[in-house]
Design a protein around this motif. Structure first.
Motif, short mmCIF file in Angstrom:
data_model
loop_
_atom_site.label_atom_id
_atom_site.label_comp_id
_atom_site.label_asym_id
_atom_site.label_seq_id
_atom_site.Cartn_x
_atom_site.Cartn_y
_atom_site.Cartn_z
N LEU A 20 75.07 83.30 179.69
CA LEU A 20 75.97 84.45 179.74
C LEU A 20 77.40 84.06 179.34
O LEU A 20 78.08 84.81 178.62
CB LEU A 20 75.97 85.07 181.13
CG LEU A 20 74.71 85.83 181.52
CD1 LEU A 20 74.76 86.23 183.00
CD2 LEU A 20 74.51 87.05 180.65
N THR A 21 77.85 82.91 179.79
CA THR A 21 79.19 82.43 179.43
C THR A 21 79.29 82.19 177.93
O THR A 21 80.27 82.60 177.29
CB THR A 21 79.52 81.13 180.21
OG1 THR A 21 79.50 81.42 181.61
CG2 THR A 21 80.88 80.58 179.82
N LEU A 22 78.29 81.52 177.37
CA LEU A 22 78.30 81.27 175.92
C LEU A 22 78.25 82.58 175.13
O LEU A 22 78.96 82.73 174.13
CB LEU A 22 77.15 80.35 175.54
CG LEU A 22 77.25 78.92 176.07
CD1 LEU A 22 75.97 78.14 175.77
CD2 LEU A 22 78.46 78.21 175.48
N ILE A 70 78.65 76.83 190.58
CA ILE A 70 79.68 76.31 189.67
C ILE A 70 79.71 77.13 188.39
O ILE A 70 80.77 77.62 187.97
CB ILE A 70 79.41 74.82 189.36
CG1 ILE A 70 79.67 73.96 190.60
CG2 ILE A 70 80.25 74.35 188.17
CD1 ILE A 70 79.18 72.52 190.48
N PHE A 71 78.55 77.30 187.74
CA PHE A 71 78.53 78.01 186.47
C PHE A 71 78.72 79.50 186.63
O PHE A 71 79.27 80.17 185.74
CB PHE A 71 77.26 77.66 185.68
CG PHE A 71 77.32 76.29 185.10
CD1 PHE A 71 78.04 76.04 183.95
CD2 PHE A 71 76.69 75.22 185.73
CE1 PHE A 71 78.13 74.76 183.42
CE2 PHE A 71 76.76 73.94 185.21
CZ PHE A 71 77.49 73.71 184.05
N ILE A 74 82.50 79.94 186.86
CA ILE A 74 83.11 79.84 185.53
C ILE A 74 82.92 81.15 184.76
O ILE A 74 83.86 81.66 184.13
CB ILE A 74 82.54 78.64 184.75
CG1 ILE A 74 83.02 77.34 185.39
CG2 ILE A 74 82.94 78.71 183.27
CD1 ILE A 74 82.33 76.10 184.89
N PHE A 75 81.71 81.71 184.82
CA PHE A 75 81.45 82.98 184.14
C PHE A 75 82.37 84.08 184.68
O PHE A 75 83.00 84.81 183.91
CB PHE A 75 79.98 83.39 184.30
CG PHE A 75 79.67 84.76 183.78
CD1 PHE A 75 79.60 84.99 182.41
CD2 PHE A 75 79.48 85.82 184.65
CE1 PHE A 75 79.33 86.26 181.92
CE2 PHE A 75 79.20 87.08 184.17
CZ PHE A 75 79.13 87.31 182.80
N PHE A 76 82.46 84.20 186.00
CA PHE A 76 83.29 85.24 186.58
C PHE A 76 84.78 84.99 186.32
O PHE A 76 85.54 85.94 186.12
CB PHE A 76 83.01 85.40 188.07
CG PHE A 76 81.65 85.99 188.34
CD1 PHE A 76 81.31 87.24 187.86
CD2 PHE A 76 80.69 85.28 189.05
CE1 PHE A 76 80.06 87.79 188.10
CE2 PHE A 76 79.44 85.82 189.29
CZ PHE A 76 79.12 87.08 188.80
#
Length: 192
Positions: A20-22, A70-71, A74-76
């Protein structure tokens, strides 16, 4: 039993948040209208005050050794720039700073810019490692470094307009250091 079930899904959830972040980053950097839309909302300074506070759950999840936490954090953190509506009134200093930031991100990427920008993931990695290894003072020193580096970068590239982030950064730093310190002590006491 519950911890075993959570651990089983931890890496799957972490992978989901990574994808989702990518996808978010690809969308931001390949779709100019989405890029502009996010920056219109990022003018709302509530996001400037909120974003540093994401370091608190990041450190907590690193301490708990939760990849998903953790990930997910980062996404939020990344998406929080557009959570608030576009403000009706924006100061000239904020407009100038965000315009500089947009030009920085969408401009040419040479070796120096790439190296400087790598400080962000390197800092987050070091912060994660510090709390994964249960090193409070190393972790807090990284939090302080991250805030100071952001302020220096803002003034170096944004001039006087870069000072517009100082108050949110300093308030965020004080809150983060205080709550991370208290939370760490509480977790350590609970684990003994």
């Amino acid at each position: 039993m519950r911890n075993v079930q959570l651990r089983r899904y931890d890496k799957v959830l972490a992978s989901t948040f990574t994808v989702l972040t990518l996808l978010f980053l690809v969308l931001v950097f390949t779709n100019k209208s989405f890029f502009d839309w996010t920056y219109e909302r990022h003018q709302n300074q509530l996001s400037w005050y909120l974003r540093p506070l994401f370091l608190i759950p990041f450190c907590y999840f690193a301490y708990k050794r939760s990849w998903a936490g953790i990930f997910g954090t980062i996404f939020f953190l990344l998406t929080s720039m557009f959570w608030f509506p576009k403000p009706e009134v924006v100061s000239d200093q904020v407009k100038q700073f965000l315009e500089m930031e947009k030009e920085y991100l969408s401009g040419d990427w040479g070796g120096a810019k790439i190296l400087m920008s790598l400080l962000v993931p390197v800092s987050f990695t070091a912060l994660g490692v510090a709390f994964w290894k249960r090193s409070l003072w190393f972790g807090l020193s990284i939090v302080v470094f991250m805030a100071i580096a952001k302020m220096i970068w803002s003034v170096a590239f944004g001039g006087e307009a870069g000072k517009s982030i100082f108050i949110p950064a300093i308030i965020g730093l004080v809150i983060c250091v205080g709550l991370i310190y208290l939370g760490f002590r509480k977790l350590e006491k609970k684990n003994k």
